[in-house]
Design a protein around this motif. Structure first.
Motif, short mmCIF file in Angstrom:
data_model
loop_
_atom_site.label_atom_id
_atom_site.label_comp_id
_atom_site.label_asym_id
_atom_site.label_seq_id
_atom_site.Cartn_x
_atom_site.Cartn_y
_atom_site.Cartn_z
N ALA A 1 0.76 -1.33 -0.05
CA ALA A 1 -0.07 0.07 -0.06
C ALA A 1 0.89 1.30 0.07
N ASP A 2 2.02 1.23 0.36
CA ASP A 2 2.88 2.35 0.59
C ASP A 2 3.56 2.78 -0.75
N LEU A 3 3.02 1.71 -1.72
CA LEU A 3 3.65 1.86 -3.21
C LEU A 3 2.85 3.13 -3.57
N LYS A 4 1.70 3.67 -3.27
CA LYS A 4 1.02 4.78 -3.73
C LYS A 4 1.61 5.80 -3.30
N ASP A 5 2.66 6.08 -2.37
CA ASP A 5 3.28 7.08 -2.20
C ASP A 5 4.82 7.08 -2.88
N GLN A 6 4.96 6.14 -3.74
CA GLN A 6 6.08 5.96 -4.72
C GLN A 6 5.75 6.08 -6.31
N LEU A 7 4.56 6.62 -6.44
CA LEU A 7 4.12 6.61 -7.88
C LEU A 7 5.18 7.81 -8.76
N GLY A 8 5.62 8.40 -8.01
CA GLY A 8 6.74 9.46 -8.87
C GLY A 8 7.80 8.64 -9.53
N HIS A 9 7.85 7.14 -9.06
CA HIS A 9 9.01 6.22 -9.88
C HIS A 9 8.32 5.84 -11.06
N SER A 10 6.82 5.69 -11.00
CA SER A 10 6.33 5.02 -12.33
C SER A 10 6.06 5.79 -13.20
N VAL A 11 5.70 5.04 -14.56
CA VAL A 11 5.59 5.76 -15.61
C VAL A 11 4.32 6.56 -15.93
N THR A 12 3.47 6.30 -15.40
CA THR A 12 2.00 7.02 -15.44
C THR A 12 1.56 7.70 -14.24
N GLY A 13 2.30 7.45 -13.09
CA GLY A 13 1.95 8.50 -11.94
C GLY A 13 0.42 7.88 -11.36
N ALA A 14 -0.17 6.88 -11.74
CA ALA A 14 -1.32 6.69 -11.41
C ALA A 14 -1.34 5.21 -10.89
N ALA A 15 -1.88 5.02 -9.68
CA ALA A 15 -2.28 3.82 -9.10
C ALA A 15 -3.18 2.96 -9.77
N ILE A 16 -3.10 1.67 -9.86
CA ILE A 16 -3.86 0.89 -10.66
C ILE A 16 -4.20 -0.40 -9.95
N GLY A 17 -3.76 -0.69 -8.80
CA GLY A 17 -4.37 -1.76 -7.87
C GLY A 17 -3.19 -2.63 -7.36
N GLU A 18 -1.99 -2.65 -8.08
CA GLU A 18 -0.76 -3.49 -7.73
C GLU A 18 -0.32 -2.99 -6.45
N GLU A 19 -0.63 -1.96 -5.85
CA GLU A 19 -0.33 -1.37 -4.68
C GLU A 19 -1.02 -1.83 -3.45
N ASP A 20 -1.06 -3.06 -3.48
CA ASP A 20 -1.66 -3.73 -2.32
C ASP A 20 -1.24 -5.20 -2.10
N ASN A 21 -1.09 -5.59 -0.86
CA ASN A 21 -0.38 -6.79 -0.63
C ASN A 21 -1.11 -8.11 -1.30
#
Length: 497
Positions: A195-215
């Motif tokens: 869930a903390d990956l939602k705070d790391q979307l600056g490293h992503s390509v799109t900047g959008a959460a898609i559901g992979e940010e979940d255990n």
């Protein structure tokens, strides 16, 4: 045929199944049909990726299609789904490995869009090798027994940094010249909850959460090279293809065991850290077992002196057969570090418990079910009243072993290596329920101390698989084989030798 000049409005790198290469421009052009798209095309098959060894049924297919500057190539799987083999340039190499049991004669499709927006699909038959057995690395990542394997974030990874344990994604520093058994020697930072990956979307390509940010997000690899990702609700969020290159087996090359090559954006959170938004497609395999996968990626894909890198930690609980026999042979012994406790005695390995089978924790030790047990196998000599013969056989020793083979055979040995038991087994996952992952069925007297407690001397042959990993296994058996309200049961705790 008149000469055609083809201009393209869509960059080849953006090609997708729904957007094959489109022919466009203001010049006089040909519009191809399914019957002439492959005119003049050249195909050759090879045994190796470098295309140095020709093979009539090779799985590496080299192609050149002069009528199209870009193409989308795929085949149709047995379930009717479309599987992308490659896309982009009109020439290249694709790897085509059908699932075991497939017909060697396979149809490959070539998709193209003309200037008039008409979609054209041509096809060609190829005779390709169909493996009777999977390669060792595919057995581990996709499961030899089931043909697919589900991976999820490993929230018990053991990777730590800065006082935070069980990290699943983050960065590390290394020069690639040496490695430890875990990444802990190198890790700088990470998150221990997806869930903390939602705070790391600056490293992503799109900047959008898609559901992979979940255990609870999952990633499924299949034996024929497909990977699909799902959010915690089971909705597909990513898909693509993969292959493993340069697998070294049991001996790493100094830092890695091989390369997991994927199509772009195919895996869970596939981003390089501190790279301004960049996909990783060539992961280094730091470790891969039946239940554990650690991937790393040095900055820009290669170490250059001491370099920053990204890591990902995944686990799998779906491949029971692989964890039990390692797709070959695995030796188990009594788990004198089981963590199971009762009555002030720790690390119990055989004894009794009480439960009704309607709930459980993942860790048997934390459930509070245990009533009693022994924490040293030598104490089983005092428990021979529960056995069938009443005689010690040598299994009453912490060093006694049980070897499970992929062919379904099992053999047990005393501490000196003398065979004391043998038989066969099978794994039945259809019996899985809230209590167990399946049933470990054996012939009578095949396993270490195979007796039900307080049953007057009775063999157990239908063990419940309470929990299993690559290194630990807990088996249970309720009174008479089924829970009836609150019931007494027997447990066995083993570890990998």
């Amino acid at each position: 045929m008149k000469k055609s000049i083809l201009l393209f409005a869509v960059a080849l790198g953006m090609l997708t199944a729904c957007d094959p290469i489109k022919e466009d421009g203001t010049f006089d052009v040909d519009n191809y049909t399914s019957s002439n798209l492959l005119d003049g095309a050249e195909f050759s098959q090879y045994a190796d990726q470098a295309c140095t060894t020709p093979q009539a049924d090779g799985n590496y297919i080299k192609y050149n299609i002069p009528n199209a500057s870009g193409i989308y190539i795929y085949y149709i799987k047995a379930d009717g789904s479309e599987f992308k083999l490659t896309s982009g340039a009109s020439g290249g190499v694709f790897n085509f490995v059908p699932a075991r049991g497939s017909d060697p004669n396979q149809t490959v499709y070539f998709k193209y869009i003309n200037a008039n927006n008409q979609e054209v699909v041509a096809s060609k038959e190829f005779n390709v090798a169909v493996a009777a057995e999977l390669k060792p690395e595919i057995r581990l990542i996709a499961s030899n027994a089931y043909g697919k394997k589900t991976w999820t974030w490993n929230t018990h990874s053991g990777i730590s940094a800065g006082g935070v344990d069980n990290l699943v994604w983050g960065n590390f520093g290394a020069d690639g010249s040496w490695r430890g058994e875990t990444l802990n020697d190198f890790v700088w930072w990470g998150v221990n909850d997806a869930a903390d990956l939602k705070d790391q979307l600056g490293h992503s390509v799109t900047g959008a959460a898609i559901g992979e940010e979940d255990n609870g997000a999952t990633m499924v690899f299949t034996e024929d090279g497909l990977v699909k990702c799902y959010d915690a609700n089971g909705t597909e969020i990513r898909s693509g293809s993969y292959e493993i290159k340069g697998w070294t087996g049991e001996n790493h090359d100094g830092f890695k065991y091989g390369i997991l090559h994927t199509s772009e954006g195919a895996t869970l959170f596939p981003y390089e850290i501190n790279a301004g938004g960049r996909y990783v497609t060539d992961y280094w395999i730091y470790s891969l077992t039946s239940d554990n996968l650690v991937l790393v990626y040095p900055d820009n894909g290669a170490f250059s002196g001491w370099s920053e890198g990204t890591y990902w930690a995944f686990k799998s609980e779906s491949d029971v057969s692989g964890m039990m026999n390692n797709y070959g042979s695995k030796t188990w012994t009594w788990d004198t570090e089981s963590g199971i406790s009762a009555g002030g005695v720790d690390n119990l390995l055989w004894g009794n418990f009480g439960a009704d089978g309607t709930w459980r924790n993942e860790d048997f030790a934390s459930c509070g079910f245990t009533w009693w047990g022994v924490n040293d196998a030598s104490q089983l000599k005092d428990q021979l009243g529960h056995s069938v013969t009443g005689s010690a056989t040598g299994e009453e020793d912490n060093a006694a072993t049980m070897v499970l083979n992929e062919d379904g055979s099992v053999k047990c040995y005393d501490a000196n290596g003398t065979e004391i038991r043998s038989g066969s087994y099978e794994i039945d996952l259809s019996t899985a329920d809230v209590w167990k992952k399946g049933t470990f069925k054996t012939t009578e007297g095949a396993t270490l101390f195979p007796y039900e407690i307080n049953a007057g001397g009775r063999y157990v042959t239908d063990f419940q698989i309470y929990s299993i990993s690559d290194s630990k296994m807990v088996l249970t058996y309720p009174d008479n084989g089924a829970f009836s309200g609150w019931s007494e049961g027997t447990y066995w705790a083993f570890k990998k030798k």
